[in-house]
Design a protein around this motif. Structure first.
Motif, PDB file in Angstrom:
ATOM      1  N   LEU A   5      -5.688   4.370  -8.080  1.00  0.00           N
ATOM      2  CA  LEU A   5      -6.184   3.905  -6.792  1.00  0.00           C
ATOM      3  C   LEU A   5      -6.170   5.048  -5.794  1.00  0.00           C
ATOM      4  CD1 LEU A   5      -4.201   0.549  -6.397  1.00  0.00           C
ATOM      5  CD2 LEU A   5      -6.622   0.792  -6.950  1.00  0.00           C
ATOM      6  N   ARG A   6      -7.217   5.131  -4.976  1.00  0.00           N
ATOM      7  CA  ARG A   6      -7.253   6.081  -3.866  1.00  0.00           C
ATOM      8  C   ARG A   6      -7.617   5.286  -2.622  1.00  0.00           C
ATOM      9  NH1 ARG A   6      -7.440  11.316  -2.648  1.00  0.00           N
ATOM     10  NH2 ARG A   6      -7.593  12.045  -4.784  1.00  0.00           N
ATOM     11  N   GLY A   7      -6.796   5.426  -1.586  1.00  0.00           N
ATOM     12  CA  GLY A   7      -7.070   4.692  -0.365  1.00  0.00           C
ATOM     13  C   GLY A   7      -6.138   5.089   0.758  1.00  0.00           C
ATOM     14  N   ILE A   8      -6.224   4.331   1.829  1.00  0.00           N
ATOM     15  CA  ILE A   8      -5.414   4.563   3.026  1.00  0.00           C
ATOM     16  C   ILE A   8      -4.132   3.743   2.917  1.00  0.00           C
ATOM     17  CG2 ILE A   8      -5.349   4.402   5.554  1.00  0.00           C
ATOM     18  CD1 ILE A   8      -7.462   6.353   4.497  1.00  0.00           C
ATOM     19  N   ILE A   9      -3.009   4.373   3.220  1.00  0.00           N
ATOM     20  CA  ILE A   9      -1.724   3.662   3.197  1.00  0.00           C
ATOM     21  C   ILE A   9      -1.651   2.741   4.410  1.00  0.00           C
ATOM     22  CG2 ILE A   9       0.785   3.886   3.311  1.00  0.00           C
ATOM     23  CD1 ILE A   9       0.495   6.605   1.948  1.00  0.00           C
ATOM     24  N   LEU A  10      -1.524   1.439   4.138  1.00  0.00           N
ATOM     25  CA  LEU A  10      -1.380   0.457   5.216  1.00  0.00           C
ATOM     26  C   LEU A  10       0.079   0.229   5.568  1.00  0.00           C
ATOM     27  CD1 LEU A  10      -3.978  -2.282   4.178  1.00  0.00           C
ATOM     28  CD2 LEU A  10      -4.230  -0.490   5.896  1.00  0.00           C
ATOM     29  N   GLU A  11       0.920   0.123   4.519  1.00  0.00           N
ATOM     30  CA  GLU A  11       2.343  -0.163   4.721  1.00  0.00           C
ATOM     31  C   GLU A  11       3.177   0.648   3.751  1.00  0.00           C
ATOM     32  OE1 GLU A  11       3.317  -4.340   4.432  1.00  0.00           O
ATOM     33  OE2 GLU A  11       1.347  -4.892   5.218  1.00  0.00           O
ATOM     34  N   LYS A  12       4.370   1.014   4.206  1.00  0.00           N
ATOM     35  CA  LYS A  12       5.371   1.683   3.366  1.00  0.00           C
ATOM     36  C   LYS A  12       6.713   1.015   3.625  1.00  0.00           C
ATOM     37  CE  LYS A  12       5.647   6.172   3.057  1.00  0.00           C
ATOM     38  NZ  LYS A  12       5.735   7.588   3.420  1.00  0.00           N
ATOM     39  N   ASN A  13       7.135   0.160   2.714  1.00  0.00           N
ATOM     40  CA  ASN A  13       8.437  -0.501   2.791  1.00  0.00           C
ATOM     41  C   ASN A  13       9.108  -0.339   1.431  1.00  0.00           C
ATOM     42  OD1 ASN A  13       8.084  -1.607   5.455  1.00  0.00           O
ATOM     43  ND2 ASN A  13       6.654  -3.050   4.556  1.00  0.00           N
ATOM     44  N   PRO A  15      10.622  -0.403  -2.048  1.00  0.00           N
ATOM     45  CA  PRO A  15       9.813   0.531  -2.826  1.00  0.00           C
ATOM     46  C   PRO A  15       8.331   0.153  -2.880  1.00  0.00           C
ATOM     47  CG  PRO A  15      10.780  -1.052  -4.307  1.00  0.00           C
ATOM     48  CD  PRO A  15      11.205  -1.443  -2.907  1.00  0.00           C
ATOM     49  N   VAL A  16       7.845  -0.622  -1.900  1.00  0.00           N
ATOM     50  CA  VAL A  16       6.467  -1.121  -1.924  1.00  0.00           C
ATOM     51  C   VAL A  16       5.561  -0.298  -1.006  1.00  0.00           C
ATOM     52  CG1 VAL A  16       5.009  -3.121  -1.396  1.00  0.00           C
ATOM     53  CG2 VAL A  16       7.233  -3.448  -2.469  1.00  0.00           C
ATOM     54  N   VAL A  17       4.362  -0.031  -1.521  1.00  0.00           N
ATOM     55  CA  VAL A  17       3.320   0.650  -0.759  1.00  0.00           C
ATOM     56  C   VAL A  17       2.077  -0.222  -0.846  1.00  0.00           C
ATOM     57  CG1 VAL A  17       1.841   2.697  -0.668  1.00  0.00           C
ATOM     58  CG2 VAL A  17       4.231   2.933  -1.297  1.00  0.00           C
ATOM     59  N   VAL A  18       1.386  -0.398   0.281  1.00  0.00           N
ATOM     60  CA  VAL A  18       0.122  -1.140   0.285  1.00  0.00           C
ATOM     61  C   VAL A  18      -0.991  -0.155   0.603  1.00  0.00           C
ATOM     62  CG1 VAL A  18      -1.205  -3.011   1.321  1.00  0.00           C
ATOM     63  CG2 VAL A  18       1.264  -3.267   1.017  1.00  0.00           C
ATOM     64  N   LEU A  19      -1.958  -0.069  -0.315  1.00  0.00           N
ATOM     65  CA  LEU A  19      -3.112   0.820  -0.153  1.00  0.00           C
ATOM     66  C   LEU A  19      -4.359   0.004   0.147  1.00  0.00           C
ATOM     67  CD1 LEU A  19      -2.958   3.435  -3.061  1.00  0.00           C
ATOM     68  CD2 LEU A  19      -2.413   3.780  -0.669  1.00  0.00           C
ATOM     69  N   ASP A  20      -5.110   0.410   1.169  1.00  0.00           N
ATOM     70  CA  ASP A  20      -6.409  -0.195   1.467  1.00  0.00           C
ATOM     71  C   ASP A  20      -7.464   0.601   0.712  1.00  0.00           C
ATOM     72  OD1 ASP A  20      -8.864  -0.976   2.461  1.00  0.00           O
ATOM     73  OD2 ASP A  20      -8.239  -0.954   4.555  1.00  0.00           O
ATOM     74  N   VAL A  21      -8.057  -0.046  -0.304  1.00  0.00           N
ATOM     75  CA  VAL A  21      -9.106   0.592  -1.092  1.00  0.00           C
ATOM     76  C   VAL A  21     -10.394  -0.168  -0.826  1.00  0.00           C
ATOM     77  CG1 VAL A  21      -9.851   1.263  -3.404  1.00  0.00           C
ATOM     78  CG2 VAL A  21      -7.409   1.236  -2.847  1.00  0.00           C
ATOM     79  N   HIS A  22     -11.225   0.373   0.055  1.00  0.00           N
ATOM     80  CA  HIS A  22     -12.504  -0.239   0.421  1.00  0.00           C
ATOM     81  C   HIS A  22     -12.338  -1.689   0.862  1.00  0.00           C
ATOM     82  CE1 HIS A  22     -14.568   3.311  -0.943  1.00  0.00           C
ATOM     83  NE2 HIS A  22     -13.933   3.226  -2.113  1.00  0.00           N
ATOM     84  N   GLY A  23     -11.354  -1.942   1.715  1.00  0.00           N
ATOM     85  CA  GLY A  23     -11.151  -3.263   2.278  1.00  0.00           C
ATOM     86  C   GLY A  23     -10.250  -4.191   1.485  1.00  0.00           C
ATOM     87  N   VAL A  24      -9.812  -3.768   0.307  1.00  0.00           N
ATOM     88  CA  VAL A  24      -8.903  -4.580  -0.500  1.00  0.00           C
ATOM     89  C   VAL A  24      -7.528  -3.931  -0.461  1.00  0.00           C
ATOM     90  CG1 VAL A  24      -8.405  -5.503  -2.796  1.00  0.00           C
ATOM     91  CG2 VAL A  24     -10.783  -5.319  -2.018  1.00  0.00           C
ATOM     92  N   GLY A  25      -6.511  -4.701  -0.104  1.00  0.00           N
ATOM     93  CA  GLY A  25      -5.149  -4.171  -0.037  1.00  0.00           C
ATOM     94  C   GLY A  25      -4.431  -4.361  -1.360  1.00  0.00           C
ATOM     95  N   GLU A  27      -0.972  -3.903  -3.420  1.00  0.00           N
ATOM     96  CA  GLU A  27       0.462  -3.700  -3.263  1.00  0.00           C
ATOM     97  C   GLU A  27       1.000  -3.111  -4.563  1.00  0.00           C
ATOM     98  OE1 GLU A  27       3.064  -6.736  -1.332  1.00  0.00           O
ATOM     99  OE2 GLU A  27       4.005  -6.753  -3.313  1.00  0.00           O
ATOM    100  N   ALA A  28       1.643  -1.962  -4.458  1.00  0.00           N
ATOM    101  CA  ALA A  28       2.202  -1.308  -5.646  1.00  0.00           C
ATOM    102  C   ALA A  28       3.655  -0.957  -5.386  1.00  0.00           C
ATOM    103  CB  ALA A  28       1.417  -0.040  -5.976  1.00  0.00           C
ATOM    104  N   GLN A  29       4.484  -1.160  -6.410  1.00  0.00           N
ATOM    105  CA  GLN A  29       5.871  -0.728  -6.339  1.00  0.00           C
ATOM    106  C   GLN A  29       5.928   0.682  -6.904  1.00  0.00           C
ATOM    107  OE1 GLN A  29       8.825  -3.580  -7.693  1.00  0.00           O
ATOM    108  NE2 GLN A  29       7.243  -5.150  -7.654  1.00  0.00           N
ATOM    109  N   VAL A  30       6.640   1.560  -6.208  1.00  0.00           N
ATOM    110  CA  VAL A  30       6.722   2.958  -6.627  1.00  0.00           C
ATOM    111  C   VAL A  30       8.184   3.383  -6.722  1.00  0.00           C
ATOM    112  CG1 VAL A  30       4.490   3.576  -5.588  1.00  0.00           C
ATOM    113  CG2 VAL A  30       6.568   3.836  -4.245  1.00  0.00           C
TER     114      VAL A  30
END
Length: 193
Positions: A5-13, A15-25, A27-30
């Motif tokens: 996935l490549r996108g804009i980081i919406l949230e960083k909590n 171990p969770v990161v939410v990426l906005d990829v063309h309007g779809v968020g 949620e990935a655990q890292v």
């Protein structure tokens, strides 16, 4: 299968990161190693991913490099290690450190990861010997290094990994103030050995 996935980081909590990829968020655990090297919210990044399908959930895990993802895939194949445990191991040890610990049968190093006891560490050595490759010098992540860290962030990361407050503070005693969080976590984990 979602592989990257490549996108804009919406949230960083952690171990969770939410990426906005063309309007779809998404949620990935890292792992914490990946988390603290991601750029700030609002900036673009890319993650290699692994989708884990369970009876009760579809979970997306994100990784800063292909090598980290391959290590995760190898870890979840070990009997007794699930996706959450594998992520905890990758938070405590880099892929290179894990490969070295497996190669040298360093049980003490492996048991430093939260939730990994002696028997599980021995099973990891047995099942992963020769399967984990050490990182090549040209392997690089997909994101920039975050250099604004301090000892409280390091302590909070260790707490999120399952260590007690006392263990976390003791491990951070000799880490210089202003040390990058990712490097500070590595140093603290080494201090616990």
């Amino acid at each position: 299968m979602i592989s990257r996935l490549r996108g804009i980081i919406l949230e960083k909590n952690p171990p969770v990161v939410v990426l906005d990829v063309h309007g779809v968020g998404y949620e990935a655990q890292v792992s914490m190693q990946t988390f603290y090297t991601l750029p700030a919210a609002g900036e673009e990044t890319a993650l290699y991913t692994q989708l884990v399908v369970r009876e009760d959930a579809h979970l997306l895990f994100g990784f800063g490099s292909r090598e980290e993802r391959e290590t995760f895939r190898a870890l979840v194949k070990v009997s007794g290690i699930g996706a959450k445990s594998a992520l905890g191991i990758l938070s405590a040890l880099t892929s290179e450190e894990l490969a070295a610990a497996i190669a040298t049968e360093d049980i003490k190093c492996l048991t430093a990861a939260p939730g990994i006891g002696k028997k599980t560490a021995e099973r990891m050595v047995l099942e992963l010997r020769g399967k984990l490759a050490a990182a090549s010098d040209d392997a690089t992540g997909l994101f920039t290094q975050n250099t604004a860290g301090n000892n409280e962030d390091i302590i909070n990361t260790l707490l999120a990994l399952g260590y007690t407050d006392k263990e976390a503070r003791t491990a951070c005693k000799n880490i210089p103030a202003g040390t990058d969080v990712s490097e500070g976590v590595r140093l603290a984990l080494k201090n616990m050995l």
